[in-house]
Design a protein around this motif. Structure first.
Motif, PDB file in Angstrom:
ATOM      1  N   VAL A  24       0.843  -1.187   0.000  1.00  0.00           N
ATOM      2  CA  VAL A  24       0.000   0.000   0.000  1.00  0.00           C
ATOM      3  C   VAL A  24       0.885   1.246   0.000  1.00  0.00           C
ATOM      4  O   VAL A  24       2.068   1.190   0.324  1.00  0.00           O
ATOM      5  CB  VAL A  24      -0.962   0.024   1.220  1.00  0.00           C
ATOM      6  N   SER A  49       0.258  -4.634   3.577  1.00  0.00           N
ATOM      7  CA  SER A  49      -1.112  -4.856   3.120  1.00  0.00           C
ATOM      8  C   SER A  49      -2.163  -4.206   4.025  1.00  0.00           C
ATOM      9  O   SER A  49      -3.355  -4.364   3.777  1.00  0.00           O
ATOM     10  CB  SER A  49      -1.388  -6.356   3.007  1.00  0.00           C
ATOM     11  N   ARG A  84      -7.845  -0.952   7.124  1.00  0.00           N
ATOM     12  CA  ARG A  84      -8.149  -1.669   5.878  1.00  0.00           C
ATOM     13  C   ARG A  84      -7.078  -2.716   5.599  1.00  0.00           C
ATOM     14  O   ARG A  84      -5.897  -2.429   5.657  1.00  0.00           O
ATOM     15  CB  ARG A  84      -8.195  -0.699   4.696  1.00  0.00           C
ATOM     16  N   TYR A  86      -5.795  -4.827   2.538  1.00  0.00           N
ATOM     17  CA  TYR A  86      -5.804  -5.019   1.083  1.00  0.00           C
ATOM     18  C   TYR A  86      -5.283  -6.422   0.811  1.00  0.00           C
ATOM     19  O   TYR A  86      -4.097  -6.690   0.953  1.00  0.00           O
ATOM     20  CB  TYR A  86      -4.931  -3.966   0.410  1.00  0.00           C
ATOM     21  N   LEU A  89      -3.203  -7.408  -3.461  1.00  0.00           N
ATOM     22  CA  LEU A  89      -2.232  -6.545  -4.124  1.00  0.00           C
ATOM     23  C   LEU A  89      -1.245  -7.335  -4.989  1.00  0.00           C
ATOM     24  O   LEU A  89      -0.934  -6.931  -6.114  1.00  0.00           O
ATOM     25  CB  LEU A  89      -1.475  -5.705  -3.090  1.00  0.00           C
ATOM     26  N   ILE A  99      -1.882  -0.577  -8.662  1.00  0.00           N
ATOM     27  CA  ILE A  99      -2.093  -0.595  -7.212  1.00  0.00           C
ATOM     28  C   ILE A  99      -1.780   0.760  -6.601  1.00  0.00           C
ATOM     29  O   ILE A  99      -1.853   0.929  -5.383  1.00  0.00           O
ATOM     30  CB  ILE A  99      -1.270  -1.699  -6.512  1.00  0.00           C
ATOM     31  N   ASN A 102      -3.584   2.970  -3.551  1.00  0.00           N
ATOM     32  CA  ASN A 102      -4.231   1.874  -2.822  1.00  0.00           C
ATOM     33  C   ASN A 102      -5.422   1.307  -3.584  1.00  0.00           C
ATOM     34  O   ASN A 102      -6.469   1.018  -3.013  1.00  0.00           O
ATOM     35  CB  ASN A 102      -4.623   2.302  -1.412  1.00  0.00           C
ATOM     36  N   GLY A 104      -7.341  -1.577  -5.090  1.00  0.00           N
ATOM     37  CA  GLY A 104      -7.425  -2.995  -4.802  1.00  0.00           C
ATOM     38  C   GLY A 104      -8.574  -3.299  -3.870  1.00  0.00           C
ATOM     39  O   GLY A 104      -9.181  -2.396  -3.293  1.00  0.00           O
ATOM     40  N   ASN A 105      -8.867  -4.571  -3.740  1.00  0.00           N
ATOM     41  CA  ASN A 105      -9.952  -4.987  -2.849  1.00  0.00           C
ATOM     42  C   ASN A 105      -9.466  -4.963  -1.407  1.00  0.00           C
ATOM     43  O   ASN A 105      -8.315  -5.258  -1.125  1.00  0.00           O
ATOM     44  CB  ASN A 105     -10.424  -6.394  -3.200  1.00  0.00           C
ATOM     45  N   PHE A 106     -10.383  -4.621  -0.502  1.00  0.00           N
ATOM     46  CA  PHE A 106     -10.019  -4.584   0.909  1.00  0.00           C
ATOM     47  C   PHE A 106     -11.199  -4.990   1.767  1.00  0.00           C
ATOM     48  O   PHE A 106     -12.348  -4.936   1.353  1.00  0.00           O
ATOM     49  CB  PHE A 106      -9.525  -3.191   1.322  1.00  0.00           C
TER      50      PHE A 106
END
Length: 138
Positions: A24, A49, A84, A86, A89, A99, A102, A104-106
């Motif tokens: 991140v 992450s 959060r 993530y 990544l 990326i 930040n 991306g899915n979290f």
């Protein structure tokens, strides 16, 4: 010769992408505004992450004690903390997806506190209490 140069250039860029450490951002800052308020936020890196998002803003709303007296508009301060995680990544880097910022899915747990301080047009006999909300997010 031209094809060899292009192949080397493509190979070097692919290796650079794969060698990139999936992490991140160290810190990001932003402003958000909408119909119901304005907020400033900051995300700070805690690990590769995990980031902590802190947010300070004003939530707006139109309230009415009863319909005969009319309604009034309020700004209520809001303070939020949201750790959060993530979780994808490295997969995004492998697929050559961005990326930065930040992206991306979290998974997170957003905690928001509204103190009993109110800014706006308000009658003297109204009282507000502070509240705390905890919202899991994916």
């Amino acid at each position: 010769m031209k094809n060899i140069f292009l192949a080397l250039l493509f190979g070097a860029s692919t290796l650079a992408t794969l060698a990139q450490d999936a992490s991140v951002e160290k810190s990001t800052f932003g402003l958000q505004t909408g119909i119901l308020g304005i907020w400033a936020h900051n995300e700070t890196k805690l690990s590769n992450s995990i980031a902590l998002r802190s947010e300070l803003g004003l939530d707006a709303g139109l309230f009415s004690e009863n319909f005969e007296d009319g309604s009034f508009f309020l700004f209520i301060p809001a303070i939020s903390l949201e750790p959060r995680w993530y979780y994808n990544l490295k997969k995004r880097v492998r697929k050559s997806r961005r990326i930065d910022g930040n992206s991306g899915n979290f998974i997170s747990i957003k905690t928001t506190y509204h103190p009993d301080l109110v800014i706006g047009s308000i009658e003297d006999n109204l009282s507000f209490i502070s509240d705390l909300t905890i919202i899991p997010t994916w």
